[in-house]
Design an enzyme around this catalytic site. Sequence first.
Site, mmCIF file in Angstrom:
data_model
loop_
_atom_site.group_PDB
_atom_site.id
_atom_site.type_symbol
_atom_site.label_atom_id
_atom_site.label_comp_id
_atom_site.label_asym_id
_atom_site.label_seq_id
_atom_site.Cartn_x
_atom_site.Cartn_y
_atom_site.Cartn_z
ATOM 1 N N ASP A 1 0.842 -1.188 0.000
ATOM 2 C CA ASP A 1 0.000 0.000 0.000
ATOM 3 C C ASP A 1 0.886 1.249 0.000
ATOM 4 O O ASP A 1 2.109 1.154 -0.112
ATOM 5 C CB ASP A 1 -0.971 -0.020 1.186
ATOM 6 N N ALA A 2 0.288 2.401 0.147
ATOM 7 C CA ALA A 2 1.028 3.665 0.089
ATOM 8 C C ALA A 2 2.068 3.795 1.205
ATOM 9 O O ALA A 2 3.025 4.550 1.073
ATOM 10 C CB ALA A 2 0.063 4.843 0.153
#
Length: 137
Positions: free
Chosen positions: A21-22
């Site tokens: 994810d980010a």
Amino acid sequence: MSKADPHISETSFHVRYAETDAMGFVHHAVYLVWFEEGRSAFIREQGWSYAEIERSGYFLVASDLRARYLKAARYDQLVTVRVWLAQVKSRQLAFACEVLDSESRDCLFSANLKLHCLNRAGKIARIPSDWQAWLRE
């Protein structure tokens, strides 16, 4: 091998950027994809494949999944997916999985999955006798 000493399939790789994810943590669904790849590797090591199983007219479908997320894996971390056959019944298989940090051997994720055997009509079926030999070894 005896039931006390089961065959364990191990696959190691670096976490890919697309799996995170980010924040750089592995997305929770990715662990299940890794488990699937580990099961496929386990079956290939036994001289079979999911494709052969399906060509023979049977399918293994998930019926119960229990998963524990213990520590987050991160981008570029070297991980090892360990999979073994935990139980064989007449119509069901159960696999267990661990995802480990390859260097520290800390467990990051563990899961158990029950799979039912279905025939082409989608009905629960007995596991074919020719599978029994490699499943019960």
